[in-house]
Write a protein that holds these residues in place. Structure first.
Motif, PDB file in Angstrom:
ATOM      1  N   ALA A 122       0.885  -1.065   0.135  1.00  0.00           N
ATOM      2  CA  ALA A 122      -0.070  -0.084  -0.073  1.00  0.00           C
ATOM      3  C   ALA A 122       0.977   1.243  -0.087  1.00  0.00           C
ATOM      4  CB  ALA A 122      -0.901   0.135   1.303  1.00  0.00           C
ATOM      5  N   ALA A 123       0.196   2.274  -0.381  1.00  0.00           N
ATOM      6  CA  ALA A 123       0.881   3.629  -0.434  1.00  0.00           C
ATOM      7  C   ALA A 123       0.005   4.583   0.485  1.00  0.00           C
ATOM      8  CB  ALA A 123       0.766   4.346  -1.798  1.00  0.00           C
ATOM      9  N   VAL A 124       0.491   5.250   1.267  1.00  0.00           N
ATOM     10  CA  VAL A 124      -0.372   6.041   2.072  1.00  0.00           C
ATOM     11  C   VAL A 124       0.382   7.600   2.151  1.00  0.00           C
ATOM     12  CG1 VAL A 124      -0.778   4.257   3.780  1.00  0.00           C
ATOM     13  CG2 VAL A 124       1.229   5.537   4.256  1.00  0.00           C
ATOM     14  N   ALA A 135      -3.255   3.082   9.087  1.00  0.00           N
ATOM     15  CA  ALA A 135      -3.636   2.469   7.879  1.00  0.00           C
ATOM     16  C   ALA A 135      -3.498   0.854   8.149  1.00  0.00           C
ATOM     17  CB  ALA A 135      -2.713   2.984   6.871  1.00  0.00           C
ATOM     18  N   LYS A 136      -2.581   0.706   8.893  1.00  0.00           N
ATOM     19  CA  LYS A 136      -2.180  -0.691   8.943  1.00  0.00           C
ATOM     20  C   LYS A 136      -3.112  -1.581  10.045  1.00  0.00           C
ATOM     21  CE  LYS A 136       1.209  -4.375  10.878  1.00  0.00           C
ATOM     22  NZ  LYS A 136       1.001  -5.160   9.637  1.00  0.00           N
ATOM     23  N   VAL A 137      -3.714  -0.674  10.998  1.00  0.00           N
ATOM     24  CA  VAL A 137      -4.677  -1.500  11.844  1.00  0.00           C
ATOM     25  C   VAL A 137      -6.092  -1.521  11.133  1.00  0.00           C
ATOM     26  CG1 VAL A 137      -6.121  -0.537  13.948  1.00  0.00           C
ATOM     27  CG2 VAL A 137      -3.755  -0.307  13.775  1.00  0.00           C
ATOM     28  N   LEU A 138      -6.456  -0.331  10.182  1.00  0.00           N
ATOM     29  CA  LEU A 138      -7.838  -0.460   9.489  1.00  0.00           C
ATOM     30  C   LEU A 138      -7.645  -1.374   8.345  1.00  0.00           C
ATOM     31  CD1 LEU A 138      -8.684   3.217   9.722  1.00  0.00           C
ATOM     32  CD2 LEU A 138      -9.224   1.582  11.099  1.00  0.00           C
ATOM     33  N   LEU A 139      -6.648  -1.288   7.759  1.00  0.00           N
ATOM     34  CA  LEU A 139      -6.667  -2.163   6.493  1.00  0.00           C
ATOM     35  C   LEU A 139      -6.540  -3.718   6.799  1.00  0.00           C
ATOM     36  CD1 LEU A 139      -4.517  -0.099   4.054  1.00  0.00           C
ATOM     37  CD2 LEU A 139      -7.110  -0.521   4.008  1.00  0.00           C
TER      38      LEU A 139
END
Length: 365
Positions: A122-124, A135-139
């Motif tokens: 992923a790109a953030v 992002a890691k927690v949600l994805l």
């Protein structure tokens, strides 16, 4: 309640139109003070503490077509005249390099899941440790990574060394893993309390662990880390569980610490590419369907013997008895045609090469 994650699962051609609708909605919610804790939240107070709120992440499971560019265009086009430029709750972007699921639909309304993509990258944006962690927690939760044994990796200059980055993300993983162990061992029964002060102490613990890893890499003695013992967890002054008498006996907030600066100061890679432009560009260049599908369509719906016939209206003749299928198969019949390969090579060499060459010259002068 307010959403933490906005995910676009649609063709790339619909991204810009949907992003503009998302932008209009978020601008209205921000104006009404509804992006934080709900309608009863005081807008002024929420604005002053917006940096404590987790970002709302907007993204796509397939990062083709310059998703970050389209997002910025959408929010610029929909920006109201009276917008101050400061969101009451921060926003962030994400996209995946490849669609995470291997699916096929043979009947309208039914989709069969054949498997999951082996790599989830992923790109953030913005590029910093806090957004990556969020992002890691949600994805991970959205994509069921823990249940399926998959692991989310981040692209860009801060990514792991095997993905072309400087290894920042790998160090962050070690810090988070060790700091969570420390937090679990010290919070105990109060583990459900996660306020501004406890979060700050957690960050200080992470900073201490980061210094520990850094000294380990450099060969220095671990005894030099004087702040490796986590500070006590403090309750926020605004916590409704406490009262004035109890709060008056609480320990003061920890003073500023160089260890805290160690973690909160952007790394060189994050500072060099704060918007993760290279990570999003990686997703765009990886999306070969942008050139693959049009080339297959041209090769499939073109009569090489009499091209003027097919070029007139884009149709071809198809004999089901001879071809053994009622309709042309997109990949099996289209991608197998030599014309498709020739077109893909021509477009890649005529368009993609110059972008890649320019990036290589900029990054490796």
């Amino acid at each position: 309640g307010v959403a933490d994650l906005i995910v676009l699962c649609c063709p790339v051609s619909a991204h810009l139109a949907l992003l503009r609708r998302v932008a209009r909605a978020l601008y209205r919610l921000d104006q009404w003070g509804l992006l934080g804790h709900g309608a009863g939240t005081d807008a002024t107070r929420m604005g002053s503490h917006s940096n404590r709120l987790p970002p709302i992440l907007i993204g796509s499971l397939y990062g083709a077509g310059g998703f970050d560019w389209m997002s910025r265009i959408a929010f610029l086009k929909e920006r109201p005249a009276g917008f101050s430029g400061q969101w009451r709750r921060p926003l962030g972007l994400f996209c995946l390099k490849a669609f995470p699921y291997l699916t096929k639909s043979l009947k309208a309304g039914e989709v069969t899941l054949h498997g999951r993509y082996p790599q989830i990258q992923a790109a953030v944006s913005p590029s910093n440790a806090a957004v990556r962690r969020r992002a890691k927690v949600l994805l991970d939760r959205l994509l069921q990574n823990e249940e399926t044994g998959k692991k989310l990796e981040f692209l860009g200059l801060s990514g792991k060394e095997e993905l072309g980055g400087d290894g920042t993300c790998a160090d962050e993983e070690l810090v988070w893993r060790d700091s969570m162990k420390a937090i679990d061992s010290h919070i105990g029964a109060a583990s459900s309390i996660y306020t501004a002060n406890s979060a700050r102490n957690a960050v200080m613990m992470m900073a201490a662990q980061s210094r520990h890893h850094a000294t380990g890499k450099s060969g220095a003695s671990s005894s030099a880390v004087t702040a490796s013992v986590p500070p006590p967890i403090l309750l926020s002054q605004s916590n409704h569980l406490g009262n004035a008498a109890t709060q008056s006996h609480q320990q003061p907030r920890p003073p500023p610490s160089p260890l805290l600066d160690l973690l909160t100061t952007p790394t060189l890679s994050d500072a060099a590419d704060p918007s993760s432009a290279l990570a999003f560009l990686t997703c765009t260049l990886n999306s070969t369907n942008q050139i693959l599908h049009p080339c297959i369509l041209v090769a499939l719906f073109r009569n090489p013997t009499h091209p003027h016939l097919s070029d007139a209206d884009g149709t071809i003749s198809w004999n089901p008895n001879r071809e053994l299928t009622p309709l042309p198969r997109f990949y099996a019949d289209g991608a197998a045609k030599p014309e498709a390969g020739r077109l893909i090579t021509a477009i890649a060499g005529g368009e993609m090469y110059f972008v890649i060459d320019a990036l290589e010259r900029l990054m490796c002068p």
